[in-house]
Design a protein around this motif. Structure first.
Motif, mmCIF file in Angstrom:
data_model
loop_
_atom_site.group_PDB
_atom_site.id
_atom_site.type_symbol
_atom_site.label_atom_id
_atom_site.label_comp_id
_atom_site.label_asym_id
_atom_site.label_seq_id
_atom_site.Cartn_x
_atom_site.Cartn_y
_atom_site.Cartn_z
ATOM 1 N N GLY A 359 -36.984 -56.568 -23.440
ATOM 2 C CA GLY A 359 -37.061 -55.053 -23.248
ATOM 3 C C GLY A 359 -35.629 -54.387 -22.545
ATOM 4 O O GLY A 359 -34.703 -55.154 -22.563
ATOM 5 N N MET A 360 -35.952 -53.523 -21.866
ATOM 6 C CA MET A 360 -35.025 -53.015 -21.012
ATOM 7 C C MET A 360 -34.945 -53.424 -19.464
ATOM 8 O O MET A 360 -34.345 -52.954 -18.463
ATOM 9 N N ASP A 361 -35.411 -54.672 -19.228
ATOM 10 C CA ASP A 361 -35.473 -55.310 -17.918
ATOM 11 C C ASP A 361 -34.160 -55.576 -17.710
ATOM 12 O O ASP A 361 -33.430 -55.695 -18.319
ATOM 13 N N ALA A 362 -34.174 -55.318 -16.118
ATOM 14 C CA ALA A 362 -32.323 -55.346 -15.700
ATOM 15 C C ALA A 362 -31.879 -56.706 -15.626
ATOM 16 O O ALA A 362 -31.298 -57.361 -14.640
ATOM 17 N N PHE A 363 -32.018 -57.285 -16.514
ATOM 18 C CA PHE A 363 -31.319 -58.949 -16.688
ATOM 19 C C PHE A 363 -29.730 -58.625 -16.838
ATOM 20 O O PHE A 363 -29.310 -57.779 -17.609
ATOM 21 N N LEU A 364 -28.996 -59.824 -16.690
ATOM 22 C CA LEU A 364 -27.503 -59.706 -16.814
ATOM 23 C C LEU A 364 -27.082 -59.340 -18.278
ATOM 24 O O LEU A 364 -27.717 -59.641 -19.209
ATOM 25 N N LEU A 365 -26.208 -58.096 -18.243
ATOM 26 C CA LEU A 365 -25.543 -57.871 -19.689
ATOM 27 C C LEU A 365 -24.005 -58.087 -19.678
ATOM 28 O O LEU A 365 -23.530 -57.822 -18.530
ATOM 29 N N VAL A 366 -23.640 -58.741 -20.784
ATOM 30 C CA VAL A 366 -22.191 -58.771 -20.835
ATOM 31 C C VAL A 366 -21.877 -58.114 -22.053
ATOM 32 O O VAL A 366 -22.624 -57.830 -22.974
ATOM 33 N N ASP A 367 -20.559 -57.796 -22.250
ATOM 34 C CA ASP A 367 -19.885 -57.318 -23.403
ATOM 35 C C ASP A 367 -19.379 -58.453 -24.360
ATOM 36 O O ASP A 367 -19.719 -59.549 -24.038
ATOM 37 N N VAL A 368 -18.748 -58.020 -25.372
ATOM 38 C CA VAL A 368 -18.310 -59.078 -26.477
ATOM 39 C C VAL A 368 -17.356 -59.983 -25.724
ATOM 40 O O VAL A 368 -16.864 -61.157 -26.241
ATOM 41 N N ASN A 369 -16.554 -59.546 -24.585
ATOM 42 C CA ASN A 369 -15.545 -60.541 -23.991
ATOM 43 C C ASN A 369 -16.184 -61.132 -23.008
ATOM 44 O O ASN A 369 -15.689 -62.100 -22.367
ATOM 45 N N GLY A 370 -17.537 -61.048 -22.857
ATOM 46 C CA GLY A 370 -18.195 -61.979 -21.719
ATOM 47 C C GLY A 370 -18.213 -61.156 -20.324
ATOM 48 O O GLY A 370 -18.410 -61.930 -19.213
ATOM 49 N N ILE A 468 -24.202 -73.401 -20.593
ATOM 50 C CA ILE A 468 -23.355 -71.878 -20.456
ATOM 51 C C ILE A 468 -22.299 -72.336 -21.586
ATOM 52 O O ILE A 468 -21.829 -71.203 -22.529
ATOM 53 N N ALA A 469 -21.727 -73.226 -21.686
ATOM 54 C CA ALA A 469 -20.624 -73.377 -22.620
ATOM 55 C C ALA A 469 -20.961 -73.204 -23.874
ATOM 56 O O ALA A 469 -20.459 -72.701 -24.988
ATOM 57 N N GLU A 470 -22.321 -74.094 -24.336
ATOM 58 C CA GLU A 470 -22.852 -73.890 -25.598
ATOM 59 C C GLU A 470 -23.687 -72.686 -25.907
ATOM 60 O O GLU A 470 -23.176 -72.063 -26.983
ATOM 61 N N LEU A 471 -23.820 -71.689 -25.042
ATOM 62 C CA LEU A 471 -24.534 -70.674 -24.970
ATOM 63 C C LEU A 471 -23.150 -69.480 -25.597
ATOM 64 O O LEU A 471 -23.322 -68.783 -26.553
ATOM 65 N N ALA A 472 -22.075 -69.543 -24.761
ATOM 66 C CA ALA A 472 -20.765 -69.002 -25.007
ATOM 67 C C ALA A 472 -20.218 -69.225 -26.562
ATOM 68 O O ALA A 472 -20.113 -68.279 -27.493
ATOM 69 N N LYS A 473 -20.433 -70.570 -26.956
ATOM 70 C CA LYS A 473 -20.260 -70.806 -28.326
ATOM 71 C C LYS A 473 -20.915 -70.163 -29.455
ATOM 72 O O LYS A 473 -20.343 -69.551 -30.390
ATOM 73 N N GLU A 479 -15.520 -68.661 -23.823
ATOM 74 C CA GLU A 479 -16.457 -69.355 -22.731
ATOM 75 C C GLU A 479 -15.904 -69.494 -21.233
ATOM 76 O O GLU A 479 -16.913 -69.229 -20.371
ATOM 77 N N ALA A 480 -14.459 -69.487 -20.978
ATOM 78 C CA ALA A 480 -14.153 -68.966 -19.765
ATOM 79 C C ALA A 480 -14.650 -67.835 -19.052
ATOM 80 O O ALA A 480 -14.930 -67.761 -17.932
ATOM 81 N N ALA A 481 -14.650 -66.676 -19.743
ATOM 82 C CA ALA A 481 -15.019 -65.729 -19.472
ATOM 83 C C ALA A 481 -16.197 -65.412 -19.015
ATOM 84 O O ALA A 481 -16.821 -65.033 -17.936
ATOM 85 N N THR A 485 -18.098 -64.803 -15.405
ATOM 86 C CA THR A 485 -18.987 -63.740 -15.030
ATOM 87 C C THR A 485 -20.336 -64.183 -14.499
ATOM 88 O O THR A 485 -21.051 -63.732 -13.484
ATOM 89 N N ILE A 486 -20.810 -65.128 -15.086
ATOM 90 C CA ILE A 486 -22.281 -65.841 -14.536
ATOM 91 C C ILE A 486 -22.059 -66.515 -13.241
ATOM 92 O O ILE A 486 -22.773 -66.305 -12.467
ATOM 93 N N GLU A 487 -20.840 -67.157 -12.947
ATOM 94 C CA GLU A 487 -20.837 -67.580 -11.725
ATOM 95 C C GLU A 487 -20.704 -66.475 -10.669
ATOM 96 O O GLU A 487 -21.234 -66.697 -9.407
#
Ligand SMILES: Cc1cc2nc3c(=O)[nH]c(=O)nc-3n(C[C@H](O)[C@H](O)[C@H](O)COP(=O)(O)OP(=O)(O)OC[C@H]3O[C@@H](n4cnc5c(N)ncnc54)[C@H](O)[C@@H]3O)c2cc1C
Length: 593
Positions: A359-370, A468-473, A479-481, A485-487
Motif C-alpha cells: 500500500g502507501m506504507d512508508a517504505f523506501l521509494l526510489v526513482d528510475v535512477n535509483g 541488491i545487485a540482482e534487484l537493480a538488474k 546498480e551503483a546508484a 541509496t540503500i546504504e
C-alpha cells in the motif's frame, strides 16, 4: 493504466485553441450565454467571464461547454409538469436531499436522473461522530480534521461548508443507517461476513498498538465506516422511503437547460429530454437542486480546468441511459449558462494512489535512477503529486524480508497495510478494507506480499531478488546508484535520524535482509474531479457578482467550495459522507422554502 491525451482521440491544442488570444473570449462567451440569449459571447466583459468560468487564464478559443445552447423553444416542449422542488441527479447527494426534504414536509418533489436507475459507488462513508464511533470510544477533533483539509487544499475551500460536514455528519450517518434499521449488523467479524448480507464496520480499526498515529506528518482521522456489501442496499432503502412518501423519480431523463428568463430573477424550472427525445418542462415553484455530480468524464472541461490531470484513466463506472458516463458536468454547465459562477480553481482531481503490495506504507521509494526523492511517509494524494513529477512517472517501493514485522508501525488509513494475517487467523475486527491487511493466502510463495518477480511483456512488475545487485538488474536501475541509496538509507535508519528527507525514525526500516522486493508504482486512476458552482453556506448558487440566484441550489460534487488543488485524504470516505450530510442539510432548507 493511463490513456494519453492523443490516445483519447483529440488534440488538446485543437479544442483549447491555444493561441494566445482567447480564454478571454471563452470566458466572455460564458458570461453572456444563457440559453435564452443564445450565447452572444463577444458583448460581455472579460472580468465577468473569468469569474463565471472559475479560471483566470487568458487564452483562446471558446470551449464548447462554455457556450450556452440556443434556448429550447416552447413549441418543442411536449409536456409541462408542475413541481415544488426538482432535483437533478439521483446519486448519493440527490437521494439524500430528496429523502430529507420529504421527511421534513416538502411536497411535490421530482427527481430527474439520466441513467436508467439511481446511482452509487463503493462502500465507504466518512463522518465525525455517530453511534458506531461513540460505542467504540472514538472521539475526533472536528476542527483538527477541517483544519487539516484546509491546509492540504491550500486554504482555498470554504471552511464553513466543510464545517457543515464536520458538525452534522455523525447525525447524518445514523440517519443513513436508520433507513436500513434491522437489516444490517454492526462490527461483524470479517470471517462472519458472507459477502451478501448488510454489515457496517469501522475502517482501519483498531489500530495496531505499535502504530503511533499521533505523530503523523499527514494525519488520517478515524472517520470512515464501511457499509457492506456496498452502499447500494442502504441507498435503495432511502429511495424506497422517498417513493413511499410520494417523491417522483423520472429515470432515463436528461436535464438539458434551466429555466431563467433573461438570466434574471429566479430559476423557474428545468427542461428535460426523455428517452424518446421529447422535451418536457418541469416547473419548480420553490427550488431546483443540482445534484448532478462531477465532470471528470467531460474531456473538454478536464482539459480546460485541470490540464495537468487529463491524462489519468477514469474508472468511473456509471453510465446513463444512452451508455455514456454520467459525470459530464451537466449541472455546472447548465448553471453557468444562466449566470452561475464556477468556483475559482485549481479544481481537485481525486487521484489518490493506493501504492504497491504494501500500500502507501512508508517504505523506501526510489526513482528510475535509483535515487531516493522524498519523505515516504505521506498519503496517496501527495504521493501521486510527486509521482507525476518524477522521471518516467515511476517510483519503486522497496522493502526486505522483514516487512511482515514492520507494517504494524505504519500509518493507518486510506491505502495503508497494517496487518499480516497468518493462515487460519482472523482479520482484526474492523480493519477490513482489503488494503488494510495481507493474508498468508494472498502470499503466493509464503514469503512475499502477493508477488514474485514477474513481467508484463518486457516490463518488470514486482521483482524479488537475493541481493541488491540482482534487484537493480531486475529493476533496470543503475546498480551503483541503488546500492548507494540503500546504504545511505540504512545508515540513516541506524542513526534514527533521517537527515535527508525528515521521515520519522520509527518508520525507517533498513533494507538489509533478503530476499529483497521492489515494486514499480506508476500513475493511479482518476475517480471523480472536484470543481463546482459557488454557493453560500445554505447551498444557494451564486452568480458572478456573488449574489444568490433565487431558486437554484447545488450539492455534492456539483457544489464548489469543498476541495481545491487536491482531494486530500485526512478523512477517508468524506466525499460520500459529504454527499450524505450536505444532502440531508439542503433537504431541510428546501423543505422550509
Ligand atoms: C470507482 C469510484 C469509487 C469511489 N469510492 C469512493 C469512496 O470509497 N469514498 C468516497 O467518499 N468517495 C468515493 N468515490 C467518489 C464518490 O462516489 C463521489 O464523489 C460521490 O458519490 C458524488 O456524489 P454526487 O451525488 O455528487 O454525484 P453522483 O453520485 O455522481 O450523482 C450524480 C447523479 O446525477 C446524474 N446526472 C448527471 N447529469 C444529469 C442530467 N443532466 N440529468 C439527469 N441526471 C443527471 C448522474 O447520472 C448521477 O446519477 C468514488 C468514486 C468512484 C468513481
Amino acid at each position: 493504466m493511463t490513456a494519453s491525451f492523443s490516445e483519447r482521440g483529440f488534440s488538446r491544442r485543437a479544442f483549447l485553441g491555444l493561441g494566445a488570444t482567447a480564454a478571454v473570449a471563452a470566458g466572455a462567451g460564458l458570461a453572456g450565454c444563457s440559453p435564452q440569449a443564445s450565447g452572444d459571447a463577444s458583448s460581455k466583459s472579460t472580468a465577468s467571464a473569468s469569474a463565471a468560468t472559475g479560471t483566470a487564464s487568458a487564452g483562446a478559443g471558446t470551449p464548447s461547454f462554455l457556450t450556452a445552447p440556443d434556448a429550447i423553444a416552447e413549441s418543442d416542449i411536449k409536456e409541462t409538469i408542475e413541481a415544488d422542488i426538482v432535483i437533478v441527479g439521483a446519486g448519493f447527494s440527490g437521494i439524500s436531499a430528496a429523502r430529507s426534504a420529504v421527511e421534513n414536509g416538502a411536497k411535490n418533489i421530482v427527481v430527474v436522473e439520466k441513467a436508467k436507475t439511481w446511482q452509487y459507488r463503493s462502500n465507504q462513508v466518512g463522518c465525525i461522530g455517530g453511534k458506531i464511533q461513540e460505542d467504540l470510544g472514538i472521539d475526533i477533533d472536528k476542527n483538527a480534521v477541517v483544519g487539516q483539509i484546509m491546509k492540504e487544499c491550500g486554504y482555498r475551500p470554504n471552511q464553513r461548508i466543510l464545517k457543515l460536514w464536520a458538525d452534522n455528519s455523525g447525525e447524518a450517518f445514523d440517519w443513513y443507517l436508520a433507513a436500513s434499521e434491522g437489516q444490517y449488523v454492526v462490527e461483524a467479524e470479517s470471517d462472519a461476513y458472507d459477502g451478501e448480507s448488510m454489515s457496517v464496520r469501522k475502517m482501519h480499526w483498531p489500530h495496531p498498538a505499535e502504530a503511533n498515529v499521533a505523530e503523523d506528518f499527514y494525519p488520517i482521522f478515524d472517520d470512515c465506516q464501511i457499509c457492506l456489501p456496498d452502499n447500494g442496499p442502504y441507498i435503495q432503502n432511502m429511495v424506497d422511503i422517498c417513493e413511499e412518501a410520494g417523491v417522483q423519480f423520472m429515470y432515463s431523463t436528461f436535464a438539458r437547460q434551466l429555466v431563467r428568463p433573461n438570466n434574471t430573477g429566479r430559476v423557474e424550472g428545468v427542461i428535460v429530454e426523455d428517452e424518446n427525445g421529447d422535451y418536457k418542462k418541469i416547473t419548480a415553484s420553490k427550488a431546483v437542486l443540482l445534484a448532478s455530480g462531477d465532470y471528470a468524464s467531460n474531456t473538454e472541461m478536464m482539459s480546460y480546468y485541470v490540464p495537468w490531470s487529463d491524462r489519468f484513466m477514469s474508472i468511473f463506472p456509471n453510465t446513463d441511459a444512452k451508455g455514456e458516463k454520467t459525470n459530464t458536468g451537466d449541472g455546472q454547465q447548465m448553471g453557468m449558462w444562466i449566470g452561475a459562477k464556477m468556483e475559482d480553481g485549481p479544481h481537485a482531481p481525486m487521484t489518490h494512489h493506493l501504492g504497491g503490495p504494501l500500500g502507501m506504507d512508508a517504505f523506501l521509494l526510489v526513482d528510475v535512477n535509483g535515487d531516493r526523492f522524498m519523505n515516504e511517509d505521506v498519503g496517496g494524494q501527495p504521493f501521486q503529486n510527486q509521482l507525476s513529477r518524477l522521471p518516467k512517472k515511476t517510483a519503486w517501493q522497496i522493502f526486505d524480508s522483514k516487512w511482515k514485522d514492520q507494517i504494524k508501525y505504519m500509518d493507518t488509513g486510506h491505502g495503508n497495510v497494517n496487518w499480516y494475517v497468518e493462515s487460519g487467523s482472523e482479520v482484526p475486527n474492523g480493519s477490513y478494507g482489503k488494503n488494510a491487511y495481507i493474508s498468508e493466502e494472498d502470499n503466493e510463495d509464503g514469503n512475499t506480499p502477493g508477488f514474485t518477480s514477474y513481467f508484463e511483456g518486457d516490463k518488470a512488475v514486482g521483482v524479488t531478488a537475493n541481493s541488491i545487485a540482482e534487484l537493480a538488474k531486475l529493476m533496470e536501475v543503475d546498480e551503483a546508484a541503488l546500492t548507494a541509496t540503500i546504504e545511505r538509507y540504512n545508515e540513516l535508519a541506524a542513526a534514527g535520524n533521517d537527515e535527508d528527507f525528515g521521515k520519522r525514525a520509527d518508520r525507517m526500516f533498513p533494507i538489509e535482509e533478503g530476499p529483497f522486493y521492489a515494486y514499480p508504482l506508476t500513475d493511479t486512476v482518476i475517480l471523480v474531479n472536484m470543481g463546482g458552482l459557488q454557493t453560500d453556506v445554505d447551498f444557494n448558487v451564486l452568480d458572478t457578482e456573488d449574489e444568490t440566484i433565487e431558486g437554484l441550489y447545488a450539492v455534492g460534487n456539483t457544489q464548489g467550495g469543498r476541495f481545491l488543488v487536491d482531494y486530500p485524504l485526512p478523512a477517508p470516505g468524506i466525499s460520500h459522507g459529504m454527499a450524505l450530510t450536505h444532502g440531508m442539510l439542503v433537504g431541510r432548507i428546501l423543505a422550509k422554502l
